[in-house]
Motif scaffolding. Structure first.
Motif, mmCIF file in Angstrom:
data_model
loop_
_atom_site.group_PDB
_atom_site.id
_atom_site.type_symbol
_atom_site.label_atom_id
_atom_site.label_comp_id
_atom_site.label_asym_id
_atom_site.label_seq_id
_atom_site.Cartn_x
_atom_site.Cartn_y
_atom_site.Cartn_z
ATOM 1 N N VAL A 104 10.246 -3.131 -35.441
ATOM 2 C CA VAL A 104 9.882 -4.610 -35.589
ATOM 3 C C VAL A 104 8.354 -4.929 -35.593
ATOM 4 N N TRP A 105 7.874 -5.480 -36.377
ATOM 5 C CA TRP A 105 6.336 -5.874 -36.194
ATOM 6 C C TRP A 105 6.435 -7.234 -36.620
ATOM 7 N N THR A 106 5.607 -7.906 -35.819
ATOM 8 C CA THR A 106 5.571 -9.542 -35.992
ATOM 9 C C THR A 106 4.226 -10.013 -35.982
ATOM 10 N N ASP A 107 4.287 -11.178 -36.515
ATOM 11 C CA ASP A 107 2.981 -12.138 -36.609
ATOM 12 C C ASP A 107 2.218 -11.556 -38.021
ATOM 13 N N PHE A 163 16.701 -10.989 -31.011
ATOM 14 C CA PHE A 163 16.021 -9.974 -30.860
ATOM 15 C C PHE A 163 16.228 -9.501 -29.437
ATOM 16 N N CYS A 164 16.685 -8.410 -29.112
ATOM 17 C CA CYS A 164 16.697 -7.896 -27.748
ATOM 18 C C CYS A 164 15.866 -6.269 -27.473
ATOM 19 N N SER A 220 17.966 -6.545 -23.025
ATOM 20 C CA SER A 220 17.134 -7.428 -22.593
ATOM 21 C C SER A 220 16.851 -8.741 -23.765
ATOM 22 N N PHE A 221 17.109 -9.745 -23.682
ATOM 23 C CA PHE A 221 16.917 -11.007 -24.483
ATOM 24 C C PHE A 221 15.346 -11.022 -24.637
ATOM 25 N N LYS A 222 14.801 -11.063 -26.000
ATOM 26 C CA LYS A 222 13.470 -11.278 -26.209
ATOM 27 C C LYS A 222 12.985 -12.716 -27.174
ATOM 28 N N ASN A 223 13.808 -12.814 -27.834
ATOM 29 C CA ASN A 223 13.652 -13.747 -29.040
ATOM 30 C C ASN A 223 14.772 -14.285 -29.775
#
Length: 899
Positions: free
Chosen positions: A785-788, A818-819, A836-839
């Motif tokens: 995953v890439w963001t922004d 997203f974990c 682990s939950f991230k978003n």
């Protein structure tokens, strides 16, 4: 008790009754009785009876309020010195004290008149009027101070009473006044700090830089003044403390009286309170000052953001105006120069935007209070920068294609003109001879060799290559030049045929045989070979991926497929006995399965309630039967009462088997609950599995395997069904019951998938909400995953700079989680995964872009009107398409629900 609170409770202070105190008709010398009772002395005072009642009451009330509550609760000792007075004075003093003394009395000592007659009268009077005084404490009549020394130690009496206690009334009044002034200073200072703190807390933060700077300066100045007030107050208290301790400092043999010690304690307490107040104020000011500084940082950031965004918007507007792609090579080159100038012009605003976004991220990392305001602006800045960069690259690509196209068209046109000139320059009379014809053919063949360099691609390749820039005008121009190329080529072909005939006629007399002279030149002519070359080229562009071979990187040409003469396999090829054997295996294994479940429940679960075995159960297993066995009794009850009987009925009617699975689809969901509990069960087994209780149960059942092996049976059984159904499907392919078997297999596979997904779901950690409220879990899997990055696939440099995050995605009907996957070893056993939950993204506010240029395994999810963009890379094209299909279903369902 808080000194300030004492000041509020006690209305009288020394300065209010300073004149009455100076008259010295009553004093608090600081002496104490043997039990610590404070001593108030009424020294000889000629006009005692003439003192107004209010003055007397105020002085006595003030004196009784000075000792500590602990000392005052013991009771006061009153010493009335009337040695030089008359009985009438004694009587008047006792009467006034009895009627107006505000504190608790312990003893009353009266130094009777020293003259003989007055002493005799006093003895008689005290006996006659004792009851009239209405005192509940003893009144002790003393003849001399030596008698008083028998009750009170000399060290606690002043020199006037034959003691050694140093007492100066003026100094005492000065100390009391100073202490009370200091207490008032402390109180006033505390109130000033509290008022300032309240004002700070209620101050509304400005919305512009100038007002924020003015507010910060104003508050800082006020803070400095208050700090100066605090320093003065501390200095005042320290000076007062030195004055009180001065006798001890001056002489090592001196000792402070109890009252003086209380004064020291009071001043020290006030100083401590002042210190605590200052610390609390400093702590509050630090937070407030930080908030003001952060507010100023925010206002500067917002001001810079508005300026930078305005510049970027103008830049984007200018870029959007560059819609022309050019109609000639010269025009396109000029457009490229203009685009280059615009790119150079945009470098400074882009650098400012990137720098401002980096500054905003630093503010966020420094725990700025306005994170929710700063982060979207950082995202917006980066998005605009990415948009401009991507649009610039897109413009360059388009203009580059346009330049390439027009150069090709120009070259083709020039080739046509050169060809026409060549044909026109060949004189007809010179070509009539064999030598002239051959020379002309050589010239034509040499020229045709250059055709590959100047001709356009075949139409399909041409349109694939230049589809993005093929405007109607360009398309018409290209078609015109293509037609011109064909016309010129046809002219060359005709000229070659004519010249070859002329050359052949010259050589005909020397040939012994005439084997159709036209055939050989035709086979060798370019007119015959050109289509072949074009055909090979067309094959190259008809390559496509097909089936499993495509997954391995192999290609298949789109040739017509050869008919398959073998035909589909008939269901009759599978022996009926094999089909029956599979059904019998299913039924027999189902019976064994039910028996094993029964043995577990009766031989283990029920034995946990056996009072004879309770002492063997380890403490860690107490009251945890449901954790160890989960809903195993529910599974046993379903299979024993319902499912086994239904599939046993299929022995005579095998076609009903598929319906059993379809009918019990919802009932089979009980396996999901069992598998969700399995990690907890295994953890408990690892903790207690070697206990004597389980060994005893295993011995009674005569099991070769321990309980944990049997607890795996339900997991193994649900997967066994799909294997048996697949075997049955092979034997019944294309027969009447195939459709139902396929549906039954799909049902079991869906249950297995649901179980598997739920096993991953229960390993999610850190999500504050309730996952059960997110709807059905549709898909889960790991991705890069890439963001922004709105269009990060067009920015190879950016993608190289930002390393992808490894994320495990959970797709629900209402939310996309997203974990981050984590694996931990548990006591030497296999690794246990947790997420682990991230978003999270609400599905009601997301959009999806299926194709990301440059990678057919990527797709794009954007959120909240592209405020956040996520580029997701799957491990395969098939996985990507499956996820896109599920997401589309969710979004379509939401749209239909809205309609």
């Amino acid at each position: 008790t808080d000194e300030i609170m004492q000041q509020e409770i006690r209305p009288l202070v020394a300065v209010d009754i300073i004149e009455q105190l100076h008259r010295q008709f009553a004093i608090l010398s600081g002496g104490r009785g043997k039990d610590g009772a404070p001593i108030i002395t009424f020294p000889e005072f000629a006009g005692f009876s003439e003192i107004p009642d209010d003055d007397f009451l105020n002085v006595v009330t003030y004196l009784t309020s000075i000792p500590s509550l602990e000392a005052a609760s013991i009771g006061f000792i009153i010493i009335i010195d009337r040695r030089r007075d008359k009985w009438s004075a004694v009587k008047a003093s006792l009467t006034r004290i009895a009627g107006a003394f505000p504190g608790n009395l312990q003893l009353v000592f009266v130094l009777r008149p020293s003259r003989f007659i007055q002493r005799a009268i006093a003895d008689i009077g005290i006996k006659l009027y004792r009851d009239d005084f209405k005192m509940k404490v003893p009144i002790i009549m003393l003849n001399s101070v030596s008698d008083l020394h028998g009750y009170i130690d000399k060290s606690q009496l002043t020199r006037e009473l034959g003691g050694t206690l140093e007492y100066g009334h003026s100094q005492w009044i000065h100390h009391r006044t100073a202490i009370e002034n200091f207490a008032m200073t402390v109180k006033t200072t505390a109130q000033m700090l509290q008022t300032f703190g309240t004002d700070l807390a209620e101050t509304e933060l400005p919305n512009d830089v100038q007002c924020t700077e003015e507010l910060l300066s104003s508050h800082s100045d006020h803070h400095s003044k208050l700090k100066d007030e605090l320093k003065l107050a501390v200095k005042q208290g320290a000076t007062l403390l030195t004055c009180i301790r001065e006798p001890v400092t001056r002489s090592a043999n001196s000792k402070l009286s109890p009252d003086e010690l209380e004064n020291v304690a009071t001043v020290e307490r006030l100083l401590a309170q002042l210190d605590e107040t200052e610390k609390a104020f400093d702590q509050f000011w630090t937070k407030h000052h930080l908030k003001l500084e952060q507010c100023l940082q925010l206002r500067h950031f917002e001001h810079d953001f508005r300026e930078v965004k305005l510049t970027l918007d103008n830049l984007m507007e200018t870029q959007a105006g560059f819609a022309d792609i050019g109609d000639s090579v010269t025009r396109v080159e000029n457009l490229l120069k203009e685009q280059k100038h615009l790119e150079e012009k945009g470098q400074e605003p882009l650098e400012k935007a990137q720098s401002l976004a980096l500054h905003g991220e630093q503010l966020i990392q420094n725990n700025h209070y306005a994170v929710d305001s700063i982060r979207p602006k950082c995202v917006e800045l980066r998005r605009i920068c990415d948009d401009f960069t991507n649009e610039t690259k897109k413009k360059y690509d388009i203009l580059g294609k346009s330049l390439e196209l027009h150069k090709q068209l120009d070259k083709a046109s020039q080739w046509c003109e050169a060809g026409i000139y060549l044909l026109a320059s060949q004189a007809v009379d010179k070509c009539q001879s064999q030598e002239g014809a051959e020379t002309a053919l050589v010239e034509i063949e040499k020229f045709l060799v250059t055709a590959k360099e100047h001709q356009l691609s075949n139409p399909k390749e041409f349109y694939n290559q230049f589809d993005m820039i093929l405007t109607p005008e360009i398309k018409a121009n290209a078609q015109r030049i293509v037609q011109k190329l064909e016309d010129v080529q046809e002219m060359f072909d005709k000229r070659q045929v004519s010249l070859k005939k002329l050359a052949a006629k010259q050589t005909r007399p020397v040939q012994p045989v005439a084997p159709h002279p036209e055939s050989s030149p035709k086979r060798a002519s370019p007119k015959i070979t050109r289509p072949a070359a074009q055909q090979n080229t067309s094959y190259h562009f008809q390559v496509r991926r097909r089936g499993p071979a495509a997954q391995n990187g192999n290609h298949a040409l789109m040739y017509p497929r050869v008919a398959d003469w073998s035909g589909p396999q008939s269901p009759k090829c599978c022996k009926e006995s094999k089909y029956t054997h599979i059904i019998n295996e299913l039924i027999e294994t189902e019976r064994v399965y039910v028996e094993e479940l029964q043995s577990i429940i009766e031989g283990y679960a029920s034995e946990m309630d056996n009072p004879n075995l309770v002492h063997l159960i380890p403490s860690a297993l107490q009251n945890k039967k449901e954790i160890l066995f989960g809903n195993l009794p529910e599974i046993y009850d379903f299979h024993n009462r319902i499912f086994l009987k239904e599939i046993e009925n299929c022995i005579e009617n095998p076609e009903l088997l598929a319906r059993c699975f379809l009918k019990r689809k919802e009932d089979l969901q009980i396996y999901e609950k069992y598998c969700q509990n399995k990690p907890r069960s295994e953890a408990l087994w690892r903790q207690c599995g070697d206990s004597i209780f389980f060994q005893e149960c295993q011995r009674k059942l005569d099991h070769k395997l321990s309980l944990d092996a049997y607890l795996l049976k339900p997991v193994q059984r649900i997967t066994k069904y799909q294997l048996l159904l697949k075997e049955m499907l092979k034997c019944s392919k294309n027969s009447e019951g195939t459709a139902e078997l396929e549906e039954a297999l799909a049902t079991v596979l869906d249950i297995i998938k649901s179980v598997n997904d739920s096993m991953h779901q229960i390993a999610i950690t850190g999500y504050e909400g309730d996952v059960s409220e997110l709807g059905k879990l549709l898909m889960q899997g790991s991705f890069n995953v890439w963001t922004d990055h709105k269009k990060g696939h067009n920015k190879v440099k950016d993608l190289a700079r930002f390393k992808p995050m490894q994320r495990h995605l959970f797709l629900y009907t209402k939310m996309l989680l997203f974990c981050k996957k984590r694996e931990e070893n548990t006591d030497g056993h296999e690794k246990t995964a947790s997420y682990s939950f991230k978003n999270s993204l609400k599905m009601s506010t997301v959009g999806i872009t299926e194709n990301v240029k440059g990678d057919n395994k990527k797709f794009e999810i954007w959120y909240n009107g592209r405020e956040e963009v996520y580029i997701i890379q799957a491990s395969s094209v098939e996985l990507k398409n499956t996820w896109i299909s599920e997401i589309r279903k969710v979004l379509t369902g939401q749209l239909e629900a809205c309609r």
